[in-house]
Design a protein around this motif. Structure first.
Motif, PDB file in Angstrom:
ATOM      1  N   THR A 159     -18.066  16.044  -8.052  1.00 38.92           N
ATOM      2  CA  THR A 159     -17.844  14.626  -8.330  1.00 38.92           C
ATOM      3  C   THR A 159     -16.355  14.341  -8.192  1.00 38.92           C
ATOM      4  OG1 THR A 159     -19.723  14.494  -9.855  1.00 38.92           O
ATOM      5  CG2 THR A 159     -18.044  12.794 -10.063  1.00 38.92           C
ATOM      6  N   ASP A 160     -16.032  13.247  -7.550  1.00 41.25           N
ATOM      7  CA  ASP A 160     -14.619  12.916  -7.349  1.00 41.25           C
ATOM      8  C   ASP A 160     -14.405  11.438  -7.625  1.00 41.25           C
ATOM      9  OD1 ASP A 160     -11.990  13.362  -6.818  1.00 41.25           O
ATOM     10  OD2 ASP A 160     -12.209  13.498  -4.644  1.00 41.25           O
ATOM     11  N   ARG A 161     -13.166  11.099  -7.929  1.00 41.64           N
ATOM     12  CA  ARG A 161     -12.798   9.706  -8.151  1.00 41.64           C
ATOM     13  C   ARG A 161     -12.377   9.083  -6.824  1.00 41.64           C
ATOM     14  NH1 ARG A 161     -12.074   6.456 -12.120  1.00 41.64           N
ATOM     15  NH2 ARG A 161     -12.597   8.110 -13.578  1.00 41.64           N
ATOM     16  N   LEU A 162     -12.838   7.872  -6.594  1.00 39.51           N
ATOM     17  CA  LEU A 162     -12.379   7.120  -5.433  1.00 39.51           C
ATOM     18  C   LEU A 162     -11.049   6.446  -5.759  1.00 39.51           C
ATOM     19  CD1 LEU A 162     -15.634   5.367  -4.160  1.00 39.51           C
ATOM     20  CD2 LEU A 162     -14.456   7.307  -3.123  1.00 39.51           C
ATOM     21  N   VAL A 163     -10.153   6.431  -4.784  1.00 36.52           N
ATOM     22  CA  VAL A 163      -8.846   5.794  -4.966  1.00 36.52           C
ATOM     23  C   VAL A 163      -8.554   4.936  -3.731  1.00 36.52           C
ATOM     24  CG1 VAL A 163      -7.917   7.612  -6.444  1.00 36.52           C
ATOM     25  CG2 VAL A 163      -7.654   7.789  -3.960  1.00 36.52           C
ATOM     26  N   TRP A 164      -7.617   4.023  -3.903  1.00 36.33           N
ATOM     27  CA  TRP A 164      -7.142   3.226  -2.777  1.00 36.33           C
ATOM     28  C   TRP A 164      -6.016   3.976  -2.085  1.00 36.33           C
ATOM     29  CZ3 TRP A 164      -9.946  -0.952  -1.616  1.00 36.33           C
ATOM     30  CH2 TRP A 164     -10.670  -1.596  -2.642  1.00 36.33           C
ATOM     31  N   ILE A 165      -6.075   4.070  -0.758  1.00 32.97           N
ATOM     32  CA  ILE A 165      -5.015   4.755  -0.025  1.00 32.97           C
ATOM     33  C   ILE A 165      -4.545   3.868   1.132  1.00 32.97           C
ATOM     34  CG2 ILE A 165      -5.893   7.042  -0.607  1.00 32.97           C
ATOM     35  CD1 ILE A 165      -6.955   7.257   2.269  1.00 32.97           C
ATOM     36  N   MET A 227      -7.778   1.458   2.216  1.00 31.10           N
ATOM     37  CA  MET A 227      -9.153   1.934   2.274  1.00 31.10           C
ATOM     38  C   MET A 227      -9.483   2.712   1.016  1.00 31.10           C
ATOM     39  SD  MET A 227      -8.612   4.881   5.227  1.00 31.10           S
ATOM     40  CE  MET A 227     -10.161   5.756   5.009  1.00 31.10           C
ATOM     41  N   ALA A 228     -10.762   2.675   0.621  1.00 31.02           N
ATOM     42  CA  ALA A 228     -11.247   3.465  -0.512  1.00 31.02           C
ATOM     43  C   ALA A 228     -11.593   4.854  -0.003  1.00 31.02           C
ATOM     44  CB  ALA A 228     -12.474   2.800  -1.129  1.00 31.02           C
ATOM     45  N   HIS A 229     -11.134   5.884  -0.737  1.00 27.72           N
ATOM     46  CA  HIS A 229     -11.321   7.241  -0.236  1.00 27.72           C
ATOM     47  C   HIS A 229     -11.354   8.221  -1.401  1.00 27.72           C
ATOM     48  CE1 HIS A 229     -11.505   9.710   3.354  1.00 27.72           C
ATOM     49  NE2 HIS A 229     -10.615  10.559   2.843  1.00 27.72           N
ATOM     50  N   SER A 230     -11.993   9.356  -1.173  1.00 26.85           N
ATOM     51  CA  SER A 230     -12.047  10.416  -2.175  1.00 26.85           C
ATOM     52  C   SER A 230     -10.634  10.904  -2.515  1.00 26.85           C
ATOM     53  CB  SER A 230     -12.889  11.584  -1.645  1.00 26.85           C
ATOM     54  OG  SER A 230     -12.735  12.729  -2.450  1.00 26.85           O
ATOM     55  N   ARG A 231     -10.352  11.029  -3.810  1.00 30.84           N
ATOM     56  CA  ARG A 231      -9.013  11.426  -4.260  1.00 30.84           C
ATOM     57  C   ARG A 231      -8.621  12.806  -3.728  1.00 30.84           C
ATOM     58  NH1 ARG A 231      -7.570  14.506  -8.591  1.00 30.84           N
ATOM     59  NH2 ARG A 231      -9.748  14.519  -9.270  1.00 30.84           N
ATOM     60  N   ARG A 232      -9.591  13.720  -3.615  1.00 32.33           N
ATOM     61  CA  ARG A 232      -9.274  15.084  -3.188  1.00 32.33           C
ATOM     62  C   ARG A 232      -9.203  15.239  -1.674  1.00 32.33           C
ATOM     63  NH1 ARG A 232     -13.027  19.049  -6.966  1.00 32.33           N
ATOM     64  NH2 ARG A 232     -12.980  17.831  -8.863  1.00 32.33           N
ATOM     65  N   GLY A 237      -0.371  11.845   5.896  1.00 34.56           N
ATOM     66  CA  GLY A 237       0.182  10.604   6.426  1.00 34.56           C
ATOM     67  C   GLY A 237      -0.230   9.374   5.644  1.00 34.56           C
ATOM     68  N   LEU A 238      -1.102   9.562   4.653  1.00 33.82           N
ATOM     69  CA  LEU A 238      -1.524   8.453   3.800  1.00 33.82           C
ATOM     70  C   LEU A 238      -1.285   8.826   2.347  1.00 33.82           C
ATOM     71  CD1 LEU A 238      -4.872   7.487   5.578  1.00 33.82           C
ATOM     72  CD2 LEU A 238      -2.645   6.364   5.796  1.00 33.82           C
ATOM     73  N   VAL A 239      -1.106   7.810   1.498  1.00 32.41           N
ATOM     74  CA  VAL A 239      -0.808   8.043   0.088  1.00 32.41           C
ATOM     75  C   VAL A 239      -1.659   7.104  -0.758  1.00 32.41           C
ATOM     76  CG1 VAL A 239       1.561   8.769   0.548  1.00 32.41           C
ATOM     77  CG2 VAL A 239       1.078   6.358   0.074  1.00 32.41           C
ATOM     78  N   ARG A 240      -1.753   7.434  -2.035  1.00 30.91           N
ATOM     79  CA  ARG A 240      -2.456   6.544  -2.964  1.00 30.91           C
ATOM     80  C   ARG A 240      -1.654   5.263  -3.147  1.00 30.91           C
ATOM     81  NH1 ARG A 240      -4.671   9.585  -8.255  1.00 30.91           N
ATOM     82  NH2 ARG A 240      -5.183   7.401  -8.679  1.00 30.91           N
ATOM     83  N   VAL A 241      -2.352   4.143  -3.175  1.00 31.09           N
ATOM     84  CA  VAL A 241      -1.698   2.868  -3.434  1.00 31.09           C
ATOM     85  C   VAL A 241      -1.267   2.840  -4.899  1.00 31.09           C
ATOM     86  CG1 VAL A 241      -2.012   0.363  -3.487  1.00 31.09           C
ATOM     87  CG2 VAL A 241      -3.072   1.725  -1.670  1.00 31.09           C
ATOM     88  N   LEU A 247      -4.790  -3.245  -7.729  1.00 32.19           N
ATOM     89  CA  LEU A 247      -6.141  -3.109  -7.189  1.00 32.19           C
ATOM     90  C   LEU A 247      -7.079  -2.556  -8.260  1.00 32.19           C
ATOM     91  CD1 LEU A 247      -5.414  -1.692  -3.622  1.00 32.19           C
ATOM     92  CD2 LEU A 247      -5.904  -4.049  -4.297  1.00 32.19           C
ATOM     93  N   PRO A 248      -8.341  -2.957  -8.248  1.00 30.64           N
ATOM     94  CA  PRO A 248      -9.265  -2.536  -9.314  1.00 30.64           C
ATOM     95  C   PRO A 248      -9.650  -1.063  -9.202  1.00 30.64           C
ATOM     96  CG  PRO A 248     -10.438  -3.763  -7.631  1.00 30.64           C
ATOM     97  CD  PRO A 248      -8.979  -3.877  -7.292  1.00 30.64           C
ATOM     98  N   GLU A 249     -10.065  -0.476 -10.327  1.00 31.28           N
ATOM     99  CA  GLU A 249     -10.575   0.887 -10.342  1.00 31.28           C
ATOM    100  C   GLU A 249     -11.865   0.953  -9.538  1.00 31.28           C
ATOM    101  OE1 GLU A 249      -9.492   3.796 -11.767  1.00 31.28           O
ATOM    102  OE2 GLU A 249      -7.588   2.811 -12.234  1.00 31.28           O
ATOM    103  N   LEU A 250     -12.027   2.044  -8.804  1.00 31.52           N
ATOM    104  CA  LEU A 250     -13.201   2.206  -7.944  1.00 31.52           C
ATOM    105  C   LEU A 250     -14.276   3.095  -8.559  1.00 31.52           C
ATOM    106  CD1 LEU A 250     -11.236   2.641  -4.624  1.00 31.52           C
ATOM    107  CD2 LEU A 250     -12.888   0.821  -5.076  1.00 31.52           C
ATOM    108  N   GLY A 251     -13.925   3.832  -9.612  1.00 28.02           N
ATOM    109  CA  GLY A 251     -14.908   4.699 -10.256  1.00 28.02           C
ATOM    110  C   GLY A 251     -15.090   6.014  -9.516  1.00 28.02           C
ATOM    111  N   GLU A 252     -16.159   6.714  -9.854  1.00 31.13           N
ATOM    112  CA  GLU A 252     -16.427   8.034  -9.296  1.00 31.13           C
ATOM    113  C   GLU A 252     -17.568   7.987  -8.293  1.00 31.13           C
ATOM    114  OE1 GLU A 252     -17.205  10.473 -12.697  1.00 31.13           O
ATOM    115  OE2 GLU A 252     -15.079  10.983 -12.947  1.00 31.13           O
ATOM    116  N   VAL A 253     -17.604   8.998  -7.453  1.00 30.19           N
ATOM    117  CA  VAL A 253     -18.690   9.133  -6.494  1.00 30.19           C
ATOM    118  C   VAL A 253     -19.130  10.594  -6.477  1.00 30.19           C
ATOM    119  CG1 VAL A 253     -17.169   9.558  -4.513  1.00 30.19           C
ATOM    120  CG2 VAL A 253     -19.444   8.598  -4.144  1.00 30.19           C
ATOM    121  N   ASP A 254     -20.431  10.823  -6.356  1.00 34.27           N
ATOM    122  CA  ASP A 254     -20.976  12.181  -6.292  1.00 34.27           C
ATOM    123  C   ASP A 254     -21.166  12.589  -4.837  1.00 34.27           C
ATOM    124  OD1 ASP A 254     -21.214  12.487  -9.059  1.00 34.27           O
ATOM    125  OD2 ASP A 254     -23.168  11.498  -9.087  1.00 34.27           O
ATOM    126  N   PHE A 255     -20.797  13.813  -4.527  1.00 31.54           N
ATOM    127  CA  PHE A 255     -21.119  14.421  -3.245  1.00 31.54           C
ATOM    128  C   PHE A 255     -22.281  15.377  -3.492  1.00 31.54           C
ATOM    129  CE2 PHE A 255     -16.827  12.963  -2.843  1.00 31.54           C
ATOM    130  CZ  PHE A 255     -16.696  12.575  -1.523  1.00 31.54           C
TER     131      PHE A 255
END
Length: 291
Positions: A159-165, A227-232, A237-241, A247-255
Motif C-alpha cells: 500500500t502506498d500514498r499517492l502524492v502530487w508530483i 500528476m498524481a503518482h505513487s510516493r515510492r 527529474g520530478l519532485v513532490r509538489v 493541493l488536496p490530500e490524495l489518500g492511499e492506493v493498494d497495489f
C-alpha cells in the motif's frame, strides 16, 4: 538451517512493514507470523526487525536477510520442482499496470521464465482500470495493478500514498485552475485526483492526457502541470509538489495481485508467478529507473 516457511513470512513482513498485513496476506494468525519471525531471528542469531506499537522497520541485518531469503526460496522451489518432476506448462496471460514499467518487474519476469521455461508467458501493459476489465471478461489470468480503496478484490502486494508530483521549477497559481497531467479513463489515479480536487472545490483543467507513463513523465518534466503518482515510484527529474501549493490530500492506493477464473495449468502458472512477485515485491517499489 532456515525454514522456508519462516523465510516466506519474513518476506511478507518486510514488504508490508506490518505484521497484521503480512498475516492477512499469508492467511495466518498474527501470533503465528510473530512466531515465524522470532524463530528466524533465533536461527540467524540476529534481530531482523525493530518494532513498536506504531511501526515496523528492517534492521541492517534484516536488509541483508532480504537477498538471502529470496535466493534460498528460489533454490528451494527449483529443487522441489526437479525432484517431484512437476514442471509448469501452458499459456499464462499476465497484465501489469503502467506503474511497473519503470521498476524491476522485468527482472522478476526474467527469473520466472528461467524457472518455468515451458510456460508461454504473455505480458499486457495497460491502465489498472483496463486490466481489471480484461480480467473480468476472461482475457487475462493474473493482474498486477492498483485498485480503488473500496475494492475488496486482490492480494495486497503493498500500500502506498499517492502524492502530487511535477517539475521542480513548476509554480502553481492559486487563482487559476490546477493543470493536470492524467491517464485517460478508466485510470484509477486520474479518478482519485479528480475526486480529491472536486471535494476541495478546487478548479482544474486537463493539460495533458496520455495512455503512456513515458508520455505523462515527459509532459510533467516540461512543466505542463502536475500528476498524481505513487510516493515510492516518483521518476527521476520530478519532485513532490510542496504543501504550500495547497493541493488536496490524495489518500492511499493498494497495489494488488488479482487472479482470473481459468482452471488447470493457467491457474498453477498464475500461482507460481504470483509467488515470484510477492517474494520480490520489495524490488518493485524502489525508485523508478531508466527514464
Amino acid at each position: 538451517m532456515y525454514d522456508p516457511t519462516h523465510l516466506r513470512t519474513f518476506l511478507a513482513v518486510a514488504q508490508t512493514l506490518s505484521f497484521t498485513q503480512a498475516a492477512r496476506r499469508l492467511g495466518l494468525r498474527q501470533s503465528t507470523v510473530s512466531q515465524h519471525v522470532r524463530r528466524l531471528e533465533d536461527a540467524a542469531g540476529r534481530q531482523l526487525f525493530t518494532r513498536d506499537t506504531h511501526s515496523v522497520e528492517l534492521t541492517e541485518d534484516g536488509e541483508a536477510m532480504l537477498g538471502f531469503a529470496r535466493r534460498l526460496l528460489e533454490v528451494h522451489e527449483q529443487a522441489t520442482a526437479f525432484f517431484t518432476g512437476t514442471r509448469l506448462r501452458g499459456r499464462l496471460r499476465f497484465g501489469a499496470s503502467e506503474d511497473f514499467v519503470l521498476t524491476r518487474l522485468p527482472e522478476i519476469l526474467e527469473g520466472f521464465r528461467h524457472d518455468h521455461p515451458e510456460v508461454d508467458l504473455e505480458l499486457t501493459v495497460e491502465l489498472s482500470g483496463t486490466l481489471h476489465e480484461q480480467l473480468a471478461t476472461g482475457k487475462l489470468d493474473l493482474v498486477l495493478a492498483k485498485r480503488r480503496p473500496e475494492d475488496p478484490r486482490g492480494e495486497p502486494v503493498w500500500t502506498d500514498r499517492l502524492v502530487w508530483i511535477g517539475a521542480e521549477r513548476l509554480r502553481l497559481d492559486p487563482d487559476r485552475p490546477v493543470p493536470l497531467i492524467v491517464y485517460p479513463p478508466p485510470g484509477i489515479t486520474r479518478a482519485l485526483a479528480l475526486e480529491a480536487l472536486e471535494r476541495e472545490g478546487r478548479a482544474w483543467r486537463v493539460a495533458c492526457t496520455s495512455g503512456s507513463l513515458n508520455g505523462l513523465i515527459a509532459a510533467a518534466r516540461a512543466g505542463l502541470g502536475v500528476m498524481a503518482h505513487s510516493r515510492r515510484l516518483v521518476p527521476p527529474g520530478l519532485v513532490r509538489v510542496p504543501e504550500r501549493a495547497g493541493l488536496p490530500e490524495l489518500g492511499e492506493v493498494d497495489f494488488v495481485l488479482v487472479h482470473g477464473r481459468r482452471p488447470g495449468a493457467a491457474a498453477s502458472a498464475a500461482d507460481a508467478l504470483a509467488a515470484a512477485v510477492l517474494s520480490g515485491g520489495d524490488r518493485l517499489h524502489g525508485r523508478a529507473h531508466g527514464v
